[in-house]
Design a protein around this motif. Structure first.
Motif, PDB file in Angstrom:
ATOM      1  N   LEU A 234       3.850  -2.740  -3.389  1.00 58.43           N
ATOM      2  CA  LEU A 234       3.444  -0.981  -3.021  1.00 58.43           C
ATOM      3  C   LEU A 234       2.973  -0.630  -3.834  1.00 58.43           C
ATOM      4  O   LEU A 234       3.017   0.659  -4.065  1.00 58.43           O
ATOM      5  CB  LEU A 234       4.994  -0.194  -2.425  1.00 58.43           C
ATOM      6  CG  LEU A 234       4.906   0.508  -1.512  1.00 58.43           C
ATOM      7  CD1 LEU A 234       4.072   0.057   0.486  1.00 58.43           C
ATOM      8  CD2 LEU A 234       6.103   1.604  -1.510  1.00 58.43           C
ATOM      9  N   ASN A 235       1.653  -1.399  -4.571  1.00 54.31           N
ATOM     10  CA  ASN A 235       0.760  -1.083  -6.028  1.00 54.31           C
ATOM     11  C   ASN A 235      -0.544  -0.324  -5.170  1.00 54.31           C
ATOM     12  O   ASN A 235      -1.094   0.767  -5.915  1.00 54.31           O
ATOM     13  CB  ASN A 235       1.112  -1.783  -6.199  1.00 54.31           C
ATOM     14  CG  ASN A 235      -0.232  -3.265  -6.573  1.00 54.31           C
ATOM     15  OD1 ASN A 235      -0.487  -3.377  -5.638  1.00 54.31           O
ATOM     16  ND2 ASN A 235      -0.295  -3.408  -7.713  1.00 54.31           N
ATOM     17  N   PHE A 236      -0.838  -0.782  -3.782  1.00 50.42           N
ATOM     18  CA  PHE A 236      -1.696  -0.494  -2.771  1.00 50.42           C
ATOM     19  C   PHE A 236      -3.168  -0.235  -4.189  1.00 50.42           C
ATOM     20  O   PHE A 236      -4.084   0.091  -4.439  1.00 50.42           O
ATOM     21  CB  PHE A 236      -1.956   1.052  -2.119  1.00 50.42           C
ATOM     22  CG  PHE A 236      -0.982   1.393  -1.482  1.00 50.42           C
ATOM     23  CD1 PHE A 236      -1.462   0.440   0.158  1.00 50.42           C
ATOM     24  CD2 PHE A 236       0.556   1.625  -1.830  1.00 50.42           C
ATOM     25  CE1 PHE A 236      -0.099   0.377   0.571  1.00 50.42           C
ATOM     26  CE2 PHE A 236       1.359   1.933  -1.056  1.00 50.42           C
ATOM     27  CZ  PHE A 236       1.271   1.273   0.574  1.00 50.42           C
ATOM     28  N   LYS A 237      -3.412  -1.958  -4.774  1.00 49.41           N
ATOM     29  CA  LYS A 237      -4.508  -1.881  -5.632  1.00 49.41           C
ATOM     30  C   LYS A 237      -5.541  -3.018  -5.154  1.00 49.41           C
ATOM     31  O   LYS A 237      -5.562  -3.881  -4.524  1.00 49.41           O
ATOM     32  CB  LYS A 237      -4.371  -2.700  -6.962  1.00 49.41           C
ATOM     33  CG  LYS A 237      -3.460  -0.855  -7.962  1.00 49.41           C
ATOM     34  CD  LYS A 237      -3.284  -1.645  -8.955  1.00 49.41           C
ATOM     35  CE  LYS A 237      -2.922  -0.180 -10.182  1.00 49.41           C
ATOM     36  NZ  LYS A 237      -2.473  -1.111 -11.179  1.00 49.41           N
ATOM     37  N   CYS A 238      -7.139  -2.743  -5.141  1.00 47.69           N
ATOM     38  CA  CYS A 238      -8.021  -4.026  -5.106  1.00 47.69           C
ATOM     39  C   CYS A 238      -7.780  -5.003  -5.530  1.00 47.69           C
ATOM     40  O   CYS A 238      -7.397  -4.561  -6.884  1.00 47.69           O
ATOM     41  CB  CYS A 238      -9.239  -3.033  -4.708  1.00 47.69           C
ATOM     42  SG  CYS A 238     -10.198  -4.277  -4.497  1.00 47.69           S
ATOM     43  N   PRO A 239      -7.407  -6.219  -5.161  1.00 51.27           N
ATOM     44  CA  PRO A 239      -7.321  -7.363  -6.116  1.00 51.27           C
ATOM     45  C   PRO A 239      -9.062  -7.900  -6.444  1.00 51.27           C
ATOM     46  O   PRO A 239      -8.361  -8.505  -7.379  1.00 51.27           O
ATOM     47  CB  PRO A 239      -7.093  -8.423  -5.000  1.00 51.27           C
ATOM     48  CG  PRO A 239      -7.826  -8.282  -3.283  1.00 51.27           C
ATOM     49  CD  PRO A 239      -7.575  -6.329  -3.856  1.00 51.27           C
ATOM     50  N   HIS A 240     -10.239  -7.203  -6.173  1.00 50.32           N
ATOM     51  CA  HIS A 240     -10.860  -7.509  -6.706  1.00 50.32           C
ATOM     52  C   HIS A 240     -11.062  -6.485  -8.160  1.00 50.32           C
ATOM     53  O   HIS A 240     -11.472  -6.826  -8.793  1.00 50.32           O
ATOM     54  CB  HIS A 240     -12.217  -7.525  -5.591  1.00 50.32           C
ATOM     55  CG  HIS A 240     -13.051  -8.208  -4.667  1.00 50.32           C
ATOM     56  ND1 HIS A 240     -12.919  -9.761  -5.256  1.00 50.32           N
ATOM     57  CD2 HIS A 240     -12.381  -8.060  -3.228  1.00 50.32           C
ATOM     58  CE1 HIS A 240     -12.491 -10.448  -3.743  1.00 50.32           C
ATOM     59  NE2 HIS A 240     -12.442  -9.081  -3.517  1.00 50.32           N
ATOM     60  N   CYS A 241     -11.284  -5.423  -8.042  1.00 48.38           N
ATOM     61  CA  CYS A 241     -11.557  -4.488  -9.004  1.00 48.38           C
ATOM     62  C   CYS A 241     -10.851  -3.634  -9.660  1.00 48.38           C
ATOM     63  O   CYS A 241     -10.594  -2.741 -10.433  1.00 48.38           O
ATOM     64  CB  CYS A 241     -12.884  -3.292  -7.944  1.00 48.38           C
ATOM     65  SG  CYS A 241     -12.081  -2.461  -7.124  1.00 48.38           S
TER      66      CYS A 241
END
Length: 299
Positions: A234-241
């Motif tokens: 539940l951190n809602f971060k893009c795995p790319h940037c």
């Protein structure tokens, strides 16, 4: 300035794809620097929390606001009291477990708490925290002095079906709109190499290409794999940037490009300034080199 503005109420609704709001108890309220706020409300919770088979909870959500968007996060230094009971207290020194919990909402239930999502004791009676049909008081003491937050209390239902969650995600099919979201008015490269491989598996192609509105790269991540991970972290971060994915969309243009690439048998393509796939004779060589690199990594 935020490139995409949403009112606090909309932010709270879109911040967590895994909940379905049923009733708002305390409207979203802005918390400013270094202040103590007290909220009084009268919920009719006991008329709703009667079905143990449904995953329904009272949830207290706090959003941290910033120029790059918003995310579910409590201040690093704050106290929260509900009817004179300390729900949680964050200090400047946080354990690894508390840092994880700092980025999650607080859930209450008549029956059993959600695993790893409760700041209060695992065995508790909700009546100790909420009073029925009389005024309840929530006191928020924020000692942090460099961020803004929005807090809200809602009655929600947890959504566990990924298909139902995916239906909530908007689909964008317009090339110009997607280009504007990615490059945000900046100059667009004439030719860009783009990987179609799912960043989570490192091998398979993306099935449902998605991106956050604050992401500025043409590569997409796989929505299904992203949601499966978010159910845990539940951190809602893009795995790319690694930017916050506070607003999410499905890239239908990229979905069509992936279909085209399947006919060519390639995992990497070139994209032009109109977000279209370029026909290029070097695809076979480029993809064979990529396959060799992948085998070297695996070995």
């Amino acid at each position: 300035k935020m490139s995409t503005y949403l009112c606090p109420s909309c932010q709270l609704k879109k911040s967590n794809l895994f909940i379905k709001p049923l009733r708002n108890i305390l409207p979203p309220s802005l918390l400013l620097f270094n202040e103590v706020k007290s909220y009084t409300f009268t919920p009719f919770l006991f008329n709703y929390l009667v079905d143990s088979k449904k995953q329904r909870y009272v949830i207290i959500t706090c959003l941290k606001l910033s120029e790059e968007g918003f995310t579910i996060e409590w201040p690093e230094n704050c106290d929260l009291k509900l009817n004179d009971v300390v729900v949680f207290s964050f200090g400047k020194i946080l354990t690894v477990d508390m840092k994880k919990r700092q980025k999650q909402p607080i859930y209450f239930s008549f029956y059993k708490p959600l695993k790893n999502d409760i700041f209060i004791p695992k065995v508790f009676n909700i009546k100790e925290y909420f009073k029925n049909n009389i005024s309840n008081t929530l006191v928020f003491n924020m000692l942090e002095n460099h961020n803004r937050y929005v807090i809200s209390i809602d009655y929600v239902e947890i959504i566990s079906d990924l298909k139902e969650i995916i239906k909530k995600v908007p689909v964008i099919s317009n090339n110009e709109e997607i280009r504007d979201i990615i490059y945000k008015g900046e100059s667009v490269p004439i030719k860009t190499k783009v990987s179609l491989i799912d960043v989570y598996s490192g091998v398979n192609k993306v099935s449902i290409p998605s991106r956050g509105v604050y992401c500025s790269h043409p590569e997409a991540f796989d929505l299904v794999q992203y949601l499966r991970l978010q159910k845990k972290v539940l951190n809602f971060k893009c795995p790319h940037c690694k930017k916050k994915v506070c607003l999410l969309y499905i890239d239908n243009t990229m979905k069509e490009i992936i279909k085209q690439s399947n006919q060519l048998g390639v995992k990497y393509i070139y994209m032009n300034e109109n977000m279209e796939m370029i026909e290029d004779e070097s695809y076979a060589e480029m993809n064979s080199e990529s396959d060799t690199e992948m085998k070297d990594v695996e070995s």
